[in-house]
Design a protein around this motif. Structure first.
Motif, PDB file in Angstrom:
ATOM      1  N   ALA A  34      58.150  25.393 -21.746  1.00  0.00           N
ATOM      2  CA  ALA A  34      57.277  25.575 -22.747  1.00  0.00           C
ATOM      3  C   ALA A  34      57.724  25.546 -24.275  1.00  0.00           C
ATOM      4  O   ALA A  34      57.293  25.751 -25.474  1.00  0.00           O
ATOM      5  CB  ALA A  34      57.267  27.094 -22.972  1.00  0.00           C
ATOM      6  N   SER A  35      59.059  25.737 -25.050  1.00  0.00           N
ATOM      7  CA  SER A  35      60.111  25.347 -25.680  1.00  0.00           C
ATOM      8  C   SER A  35      59.811  24.411 -26.184  1.00  0.00           C
ATOM      9  O   SER A  35      59.763  24.492 -27.984  1.00  0.00           O
ATOM     10  CB  SER A  35      61.332  26.224 -25.519  1.00  0.00           C
ATOM     11  N   SER A  36      59.308  23.874 -25.523  1.00  0.00           N
ATOM     12  CA  SER A  36      58.930  21.970 -26.754  1.00  0.00           C
ATOM     13  C   SER A  36      58.367  21.846 -27.288  1.00  0.00           C
ATOM     14  O   SER A  36      57.781  20.630 -27.790  1.00  0.00           O
ATOM     15  CB  SER A  36      59.471  20.692 -25.148  1.00  0.00           C
ATOM     16  N   VAL A  37      57.009  23.034 -27.117  1.00  0.00           N
ATOM     17  CA  VAL A  37      55.908  23.156 -27.708  1.00  0.00           C
ATOM     18  C   VAL A  37      55.706  22.351 -28.722  1.00  0.00           C
ATOM     19  O   VAL A  37      54.663  21.695 -29.231  1.00  0.00           O
ATOM     20  CB  VAL A  37      54.445  23.718 -26.510  1.00  0.00           C
ATOM     21  N   PRO A  38      55.823  23.624 -29.677  1.00  0.00           N
ATOM     22  CA  PRO A  38      55.832  24.038 -31.395  1.00  0.00           C
ATOM     23  C   PRO A  38      56.098  22.788 -31.740  1.00  0.00           C
ATOM     24  O   PRO A  38      56.970  22.173 -31.403  1.00  0.00           O
ATOM     25  CB  PRO A  38      56.417  25.422 -31.259  1.00  0.00           C
ATOM     26  N   PRO A  39      55.317  22.545 -32.560  1.00  0.00           N
ATOM     27  CA  PRO A  39      55.226  21.265 -33.519  1.00  0.00           C
ATOM     28  C   PRO A  39      56.509  21.271 -34.892  1.00  0.00           C
ATOM     29  O   PRO A  39      56.834  22.447 -34.559  1.00  0.00           O
ATOM     30  CB  PRO A  39      54.225  21.303 -34.732  1.00  0.00           C
ATOM     31  N   ASN A  40      57.578  20.331 -34.803  1.00  0.00           N
ATOM     32  CA  ASN A  40      58.762  20.187 -36.240  1.00  0.00           C
ATOM     33  C   ASN A  40      58.011  19.963 -36.991  1.00  0.00           C
ATOM     34  O   ASN A  40      57.576  19.015 -37.214  1.00  0.00           O
ATOM     35  CB  ASN A  40      59.968  20.022 -35.098  1.00  0.00           C
ATOM     36  N   CYS A 123      55.506  10.908 -37.022  1.00  0.00           N
ATOM     37  CA  CYS A 123      55.284  11.574 -37.936  1.00  0.00           C
ATOM     38  C   CYS A 123      54.042  11.427 -37.451  1.00  0.00           C
ATOM     39  O   CYS A 123      53.411  10.362 -37.552  1.00  0.00           O
ATOM     40  CB  CYS A 123      56.507  11.683 -39.645  1.00  0.00           C
ATOM     41  N   VAL A 124      52.884  12.811 -37.267  1.00  0.00           N
ATOM     42  CA  VAL A 124      51.129  12.660 -38.025  1.00  0.00           C
ATOM     43  C   VAL A 124      51.397  14.028 -38.598  1.00  0.00           C
ATOM     44  O   VAL A 124      52.299  13.971 -39.037  1.00  0.00           O
ATOM     45  CB  VAL A 124      51.073  13.062 -36.312  1.00  0.00           C
ATOM     46  N   THR A 125      50.239  13.279 -38.897  1.00  0.00           N
ATOM     47  CA  THR A 125      50.054  14.388 -40.019  1.00  0.00           C
ATOM     48  C   THR A 125      49.031  15.924 -38.968  1.00  0.00           C
ATOM     49  O   THR A 125      48.094  16.127 -38.233  1.00  0.00           O
ATOM     50  CB  THR A 125      48.577  13.690 -40.848  1.00  0.00           C
ATOM     51  N   PRO A 126      49.106  16.777 -39.606  1.00  0.00           N
ATOM     52  CA  PRO A 126      48.921  18.222 -38.869  1.00  0.00           C
ATOM     53  C   PRO A 126      47.459  17.760 -38.978  1.00  0.00           C
ATOM     54  O   PRO A 126      46.653  17.266 -40.161  1.00  0.00           O
ATOM     55  CB  PRO A 126      49.145  19.087 -39.822  1.00  0.00           C
ATOM     56  N   ASP A 127      47.050  18.470 -38.175  1.00  0.00           N
ATOM     57  CA  ASP A 127      45.442  18.906 -37.108  1.00  0.00           C
ATOM     58  C   ASP A 127      45.236  20.115 -38.222  1.00  0.00           C
ATOM     59  O   ASP A 127      45.390  20.538 -39.149  1.00  0.00           O
ATOM     60  CB  ASP A 127      45.077  19.323 -36.008  1.00  0.00           C
TER      61      ASP A 127
END
Length: 144
Positions: A34-40, A123-127
């Motif tokens: 679960a700790s891998s889910v939040p975006p950085n 790197c991606v543009t956040p929704d």
């Protein structure tokens, strides 16, 4: 420049992990870390984010770790993904990069001899955040 949305990047991450896991014998049960889910935040562009997922490979005997490592490496090489690092003798770690989209791939090795598969997006543009619904206007009470 990468044009993935967050949703597309997460789907690609999931595909990379699940496609890899599906080739392994014995077949692991994937358990999300679960700790891998939040975006950085992206280090090179703070207006963008990096997405990641890690899954424990459950139901794999620890005696099979090196065999799993060889299978992961073989699958990634067969898929045309360059191998960027290997752990060496008695160390099952493997890293690679998907092509042509440059997602980082990893078979990790944690304390207790547990293995996990991970994938990280470029790197991606956040929704865009969803705006809260505006409550309906309350009519003013009649003036007397």
């Amino acid at each position: 420049m990468n044009t993935y949305t967050e949703d597309q990047a997460v789907r690609r991450i999931e595909q990379l992990i699940r496609d890899t896991a599906a080739t392994l014998t014995p077949r692991p049960r994937l358990e999300l870390i679960a700790s891998s889910v939040p975006p950085n935040l992206c280090l090179s562009d703070e207006d963008r984010v990096v997405l990641n997922r890690k899954y424990w490979l459950r139901d794999i005997p620890k005696s099979a770790n090196m065999a799993i490592s060889r299978q992961v490496r073989a699958f990634w090489e067969k898929s045309g993904y360059p191998i960027t690092a290997v752990g060496g003798q008695d160390n099952p770690r493997v890293s690679g990069e998907s092509k042509p989209d440059s997602f980082i791939l990893a078979l990790g090795w944690a304390e207790g001899d547990d293995l996990y598969l991970a994938a990280t997006s470029p790197c991606v543009t956040p929704d865009a955040p969803t705006a809260p619904a505006t409550p309906p206007a309350t009519p003013a009470p009649p003036q007397r």
